[in-house]
Write a protein that holds these residues in place. Structure first.
Motif, PDB file in Angstrom:
ATOM      1  N   ARG A 255      12.794  -8.756   7.678  1.00 35.13           N
ATOM      2  CA  ARG A 255      13.734  -9.298   8.644  1.00 35.13           C
ATOM      3  C   ARG A 255      14.206  -8.184   9.566  1.00 35.13           C
ATOM      4  O   ARG A 255      14.532  -7.080   9.119  1.00 35.13           O
ATOM      5  N   THR A 256      14.233  -8.462  10.854  1.00 35.50           N
ATOM      6  CA  THR A 256      14.568  -7.442  11.832  1.00 35.50           C
ATOM      7  C   THR A 256      16.072  -7.333  12.033  1.00 35.50           C
ATOM      8  O   THR A 256      16.837  -8.232  11.702  1.00 35.50           O
ATOM      9  N   LEU A 257      16.471  -6.222  12.622  1.00 27.96           N
ATOM     10  CA  LEU A 257      17.844  -5.997  13.067  1.00 27.96           C
ATOM     11  C   LEU A 257      17.906  -6.139  14.578  1.00 27.96           C
ATOM     12  O   LEU A 257      16.910  -5.963  15.280  1.00 27.96           O
ATOM     13  N   ARG A 258      19.072  -6.460  15.075  1.00 22.68           N
ATOM     14  CA  ARG A 258      19.269  -6.468  16.522  1.00 22.68           C
ATOM     15  C   ARG A 258      19.133  -5.039  17.038  1.00 22.68           C
ATOM     16  O   ARG A 258      19.744  -4.103  16.508  1.00 22.68           O
ATOM     17  N   GLY A 259      18.305  -4.841  18.045  1.00 22.27           N
ATOM     18  CA  GLY A 259      18.063  -3.509  18.583  1.00 22.27           C
ATOM     19  C   GLY A 259      16.625  -3.071  18.369  1.00 22.27           C
ATOM     20  O   GLY A 259      15.769  -3.860  17.966  1.00 22.27           O
ATOM     21  N   VAL A 260      16.339  -1.795  18.627  1.00 16.47           N
ATOM     22  CA  VAL A 260      14.983  -1.254  18.531  1.00 16.47           C
ATOM     23  C   VAL A 260      14.834  -0.502  17.206  1.00 16.47           C
ATOM     24  O   VAL A 260      15.527   0.491  16.971  1.00 16.47           O
ATOM     25  N   PHE A 261      13.935  -0.980  16.361  1.00 16.34           N
ATOM     26  CA  PHE A 261      13.666  -0.347  15.064  1.00 16.34           C
ATOM     27  C   PHE A 261      12.180  -0.456  14.758  1.00 16.34           C
ATOM     28  O   PHE A 261      11.486  -1.335  15.269  1.00 16.34           O
ATOM     29  N   SER A 262      11.707   0.442  13.897  1.00 12.86           N
ATOM     30  CA  SER A 262      10.345   0.366  13.377  1.00 12.86           C
ATOM     31  C   SER A 262      10.383  -0.179  11.957  1.00 12.86           C
ATOM     32  O   SER A 262      11.310   0.108  11.193  1.00 12.86           O
ATOM     33  N   TYR A 263       9.356  -0.948  11.607  1.00 15.84           N
ATOM     34  CA  TYR A 263       9.267  -1.574  10.288  1.00 15.84           C
ATOM     35  C   TYR A 263       7.862  -1.359   9.742  1.00 15.84           C
ATOM     36  O   TYR A 263       6.876  -1.439  10.481  1.00 15.84           O
ATOM     37  N   THR A 264       7.780  -1.104   8.452  1.00 23.34           N
ATOM     38  CA  THR A 264       6.482  -0.907   7.818  1.00 23.34           C
ATOM     39  C   THR A 264       5.811  -2.254   7.578  1.00 23.34           C
ATOM     40  O   THR A 264       6.396  -3.147   6.963  1.00 23.34           O
ATOM     41  N   LEU A 265       4.583  -2.370   8.055  1.00 21.76           N
ATOM     42  CA  LEU A 265       3.789  -3.553   7.769  1.00 21.76           C
ATOM     43  C   LEU A 265       3.022  -3.377   6.467  1.00 21.76           C
ATOM     44  O   LEU A 265       2.975  -4.279   5.624  1.00 21.76           O
ATOM     45  N   ALA A 266       2.419  -2.223   6.307  1.00 24.38           N
ATOM     46  CA  ALA A 266       1.641  -1.937   5.092  1.00 24.38           C
ATOM     47  C   ALA A 266       1.500  -0.435   4.934  1.00 24.38           C
ATOM     48  O   ALA A 266       1.420   0.307   5.918  1.00 24.38           O
ATOM     49  N   ASP A 267       1.476   0.008   3.681  1.00 24.51           N
ATOM     50  CA  ASP A 267       1.150   1.401   3.378  1.00 24.51           C
ATOM     51  C   ASP A 267       0.468   1.425   2.017  1.00 24.51           C
ATOM     52  O   ASP A 267       0.306   0.380   1.365  1.00 24.51           O
ATOM     53  N   VAL A 268       0.056   2.598   1.568  1.00 19.28           N
ATOM     54  CA  VAL A 268      -0.708   2.675   0.331  1.00 19.28           C
ATOM     55  C   VAL A 268       0.119   2.202  -0.866  1.00 19.28           C
ATOM     56  O   VAL A 268      -0.418   1.648  -1.833  1.00 19.28           O
ATOM     57  N   GLY A 269       1.447   2.386  -0.794  1.00 18.16           N
ATOM     58  CA  GLY A 269       2.288   1.924  -1.890  1.00 18.16           C
ATOM     59  C   GLY A 269       2.371   0.403  -1.950  1.00 18.16           C
ATOM     60  O   GLY A 269       2.247  -0.201  -3.022  1.00 18.16           O
ATOM     61  N   ILE A 270       2.581  -0.238  -0.794  1.00 19.26           N
ATOM     62  CA  ILE A 270       2.648  -1.703  -0.745  1.00 19.26           C
ATOM     63  C   ILE A 270       1.324  -2.321  -1.172  1.00 19.26           C
ATOM     64  O   ILE A 270       1.291  -3.288  -1.952  1.00 19.26           O
ATOM     65  N   LEU A 271       0.225  -1.751  -0.681  1.00 21.19           N
ATOM     66  CA  LEU A 271      -1.092  -2.275  -1.051  1.00 21.19           C
ATOM     67  C   LEU A 271      -1.382  -2.039  -2.524  1.00 21.19           C
ATOM     68  O   LEU A 271      -1.868  -2.931  -3.234  1.00 21.19           O
ATOM     69  N   GLY A 272      -1.093  -0.828  -2.989  1.00 23.00           N
ATOM     70  CA  GLY A 272      -1.392  -0.499  -4.376  1.00 23.00           C
ATOM     71  C   GLY A 272      -0.667  -1.384  -5.366  1.00 23.00           C
ATOM     72  O   GLY A 272      -1.198  -1.705  -6.442  1.00 23.00           O
ATOM     73  N   ALA A 273       0.541  -1.814  -5.017  1.00 19.36           N
ATOM     74  CA  ALA A 273       1.308  -2.676  -5.910  1.00 19.36           C
ATOM     75  C   ALA A 273       0.627  -4.026  -6.123  1.00 19.36           C
ATOM     76  O   ALA A 273       0.898  -4.715  -7.114  1.00 19.36           O
ATOM     77  N   GLN A 274      -0.258  -4.410  -5.212  1.00 17.26           N
ATOM     78  CA  GLN A 274      -0.984  -5.673  -5.337  1.00 17.26           C
ATOM     79  C   GLN A 274      -2.468  -5.463  -5.638  1.00 17.26           C
ATOM     80  O   GLN A 274      -3.271  -6.393  -5.530  1.00 17.26           O
ATOM     81  N   GLY A 275      -2.817  -4.229  -6.010  1.00 14.15           N
ATOM     82  CA  GLY A 275      -4.213  -3.937  -6.331  1.00 14.15           C
ATOM     83  C   GLY A 275      -5.117  -3.939  -5.119  1.00 14.15           C
ATOM     84  O   GLY A 275      -6.331  -4.178  -5.239  1.00 14.15           O
ATOM     85  N   LEU A 276      -4.544  -3.632  -3.957  1.00 14.17           N
ATOM     86  CA  LEU A 276      -5.301  -3.608  -2.711  1.00 14.17           C
ATOM     87  C   LEU A 276      -5.337  -2.192  -2.156  1.00 14.17           C
ATOM     88  O   LEU A 276      -4.624  -1.311  -2.620  1.00 14.17           O
ATOM     89  N   ARG A 277      -6.156  -1.994  -1.122  1.00 19.50           N
ATOM     90  CA  ARG A 277      -6.230  -0.687  -0.481  1.00 19.50           C
ATOM     91  C   ARG A 277      -6.770  -0.851   0.928  1.00 19.50           C
ATOM     92  O   ARG A 277      -7.301  -1.913   1.282  1.00 19.50           O
ATOM     93  N   PHE A 278      -6.602   0.186   1.741  1.00 20.62           N
ATOM     94  CA  PHE A 278      -7.252   0.199   3.042  1.00 20.62           C
ATOM     95  C   PHE A 278      -8.738   0.462   2.803  1.00 20.62           C
ATOM     96  O   PHE A 278      -9.120   1.505   2.272  1.00 20.62           O
ATOM     97  N   GLU A 279      -9.554  -0.485   3.175  1.00 18.83           N
ATOM     98  CA  GLU A 279     -11.003  -0.392   2.992  1.00 18.83           C
ATOM     99  C   GLU A 279     -11.672  -0.879   4.265  1.00 18.83           C
ATOM    100  O   GLU A 279     -10.998  -1.385   5.169  1.00 18.83           O
ATOM    101  N   PRO A 280     -12.987  -0.759   4.406  1.00 19.38           N
ATOM    102  CA  PRO A 280     -13.643  -1.257   5.612  1.00 19.38           C
ATOM    103  C   PRO A 280     -13.380  -2.749   5.829  1.00 19.38           C
ATOM    104  O   PRO A 280     -13.322  -3.530   4.878  1.00 19.38           O
ATOM    105  N   ASN A 281     -13.184  -3.120   7.090  1.00 18.85           N
ATOM    106  CA  ASN A 281     -13.019  -4.520   7.500  1.00 18.85           C
ATOM    107  C   ASN A 281     -11.742  -5.175   6.965  1.00 18.85           C
ATOM    108  O   ASN A 281     -11.715  -6.359   6.654  1.00 18.85           O
ATOM    109  N   VAL A 282     -10.676  -4.387   6.878  1.00 19.29           N
ATOM    110  CA  VAL A 282      -9.371  -4.939   6.529  1.00 19.29           C
ATOM    111  C   VAL A 282      -8.659  -5.384   7.810  1.00 19.29           C
ATOM    112  O   VAL A 282      -8.581  -4.628   8.781  1.00 19.29           O
TER     113      VAL A 282
END
Length: 453
Positions: free
Chosen positions: A124-151
């Motif tokens: 959920r965003t805040l009013r104003g300009v902010f950056s938010y993480t969409l995905a990183d190795v921790g988020i992917l790893g928690a679901q048994g996923l990773r950055f791989e070809p054709n993601v």
């Protein structure tokens, strides 16, 4: 002294108090989360930044592109940004400028050859300009996923345009761009395309809530809807134009608002630009005109579900109203078909202008002439009924029959469930579980009709 019925004023006051209490709750929810939710924390500095208008970013849905400032503005539900991420990346972020009063919500999905449509997270965003993480190795790893070809990562706007102010400028969201330490590229386009045109059911009003409740940023969620589930099940790219309370002939009568119907709202790039009544002038602020470009997006099927709001409040008992509803629905569907049934490469602005109507210059939704549909194949038309009410089924069936006589491939899509199934969401709307059951019922009909097995 004549007796004065204070009941309408009392009910209006109680509704105002109820809505404002939810507004205060949402505002507190945002401020209480600052610094405690990972998506609001300072994001890592990433070396590569892709502007929102970059060719490597694919946008699905109605967006207002500002090429000069390289940003994208939108407010319709279901608007999606997608891109492929190379296997050497460790994180992807998005920079958002949110002008709404209580923020908005997004869902992030992961697709690869081995994992389809995996939801990574919502934020959920805040009013104003902010950056938010969409995905990183921790988020992917928690679901048994990773950055791989054709993601492929997809960021889906889960909220409809919020009616929070007379000034539509505070109701939309702007994406500035995406950061990564890898490379982003445009994903392969889907060969299947759908466009949904509906009301609060399609928008996901109250889908994440449990009655009793009202719609809010916390409870509204497009990705919990039957429309989103159907798009994922069919692997289709989807455009969505859905707005709570809207009808095809008469919208739900909210106190203090102008009765804007979907044929009028359909012309807008930003839905919220066609919203609350201006208390000073009594007029409306039309949205930026949406120019249909059939060369860039022509749906294989149009899936409408309009009528729940039209047939509220006893309207279905008036035969004159039912006839007017059916006529308006037929005219609207015909108009939308005309936009798409043109030779590829022809833009809507290049089409011959229609005569002006009493409301002003012709816009999407004005009455069309009874004419052939054009050179390009017309989309298949599904007219949905349900799941909250079947009161408009008879009139909608008549529209399907009239379109069929004209040569349109039109299907009545029954979305009603067993009468024992309770909707369970806010203000009588379906929950996510009910939406899933609706999608399961609609899937074989759409799949077989389109030949997408």
């Amino acid at each position: 002294m004549a007796n004065v019925d204070l009941k309408p004023a009392w009910l209006s006051f109680m509704l105002f108090v109820f809505v404002m209490s939810n507004f205060v709750r949402d505002a507190w929810a945002i401020t209480s989360r600052i610094g405690t939710v990972p998506s609001f924390q300072k994001q890592p500095d990433l070396p590569s930044f892709y502007a929102a208008t970059d060719d490597d970013i694919n946008w699905s849905g109605r967006v207002l592109r500002n090429e000069e400032y390289m940003r994208v503005v939108f407010d319709w539900p279901g608007v999606t940004a997608s891109f492929q991420v190379d296997e050497n990346a460790t994180a992807v972020t998005v920079m958002v400028d949110d002008s709404s009063l209580v923020g908005t919500r997004f869902a992030v999905f992961y697709d690869s050859p081995t994992a389809r449509h995996r939801k990574l997270r919502e934020f959920r965003t805040l009013r104003g300009v902010f950056s938010y993480t969409l995905a990183d190795v921790g988020i992917l790893g928690a679901q048994g996923l990773r950055f791989e070809p054709n993601v492929t990562l997809s960021m889906v706007h889960t909220q409809e345009a919020q009616v929070l102010s007379n000034d539509a400028a505070v109701n939309n969201v702007t994406v500035l761009g995406f950061g990564t330490d890898g490379f982003l590229s445009r994903p392969s386009p889907s060969t299947r395309r759908l466009e949904f045109i509906g009301d609060s059911i399609t928008a996901g009003y109250g889908a994440d809530g449990l009655a009793p409740c009202v719609g809010s940023v916390e409870t509204n969620n497009y990705v919990s809807t039957w429309a989103h589930a159907l798009c994922q099940s069919l692997d289709a790219e989807c455009f969505v134009e859905a707005y709570s309370g809207v009808g095809v002939y008469a919208s739900y009568p909210h106190p203090g608002t102008v009765d804007v119907t979907m044929p009028e709202r359909f012309a807008d790039t930003l839905a919220s630009a066609h919203q609350l009544k201006n208390m000073t002038t009594g007029g409306l602020k039309p949205g930026f005109r949406w120019n249909v470009d059939a060369s860039t997006f022509r749906p294989d099927a149009l899936i409408f579900n309009l009528g729940t709001n039209d047939f509220c409040c006893g309207h279905g008992e008036n035969s004159t109203f039912v006839e007017a509803y059916a006529a308006a629905y037929y005219q609207f569907v015909s108009k939308v078909l005309e936009f798409y049934a043109v030779p590829a490469g022809t833009r809507a602005k290049d089409l011959p202008a229609r005569p002006s109507s009493p409301k002003g210059p012709a816009r999407a939704g004005d009455e069309p002439a009874e004419a052939p549909l054009g050179a390009a194949p017309a989309p298949v038309v599904f007219l949905g009924v349900g799941p909250m009410s079947a009161r408009y089924q008879g009139a909608t069936r008549g529209v399907v029959e009239r379109l069929t006589r004209r040569g349109v491939r039109a299907i009545l899509l029954d979305l009603m469930l067993d009468p024992t199934v309770l909707m369970g969401g806010c203000l009588g709307h379906p929950t996510g579980a009910v939406h899933a059951a609706v999608a399961e019922k609609a899937f074989p009909v759409v799949e077989a009709t389109m030949g997408w097995k």
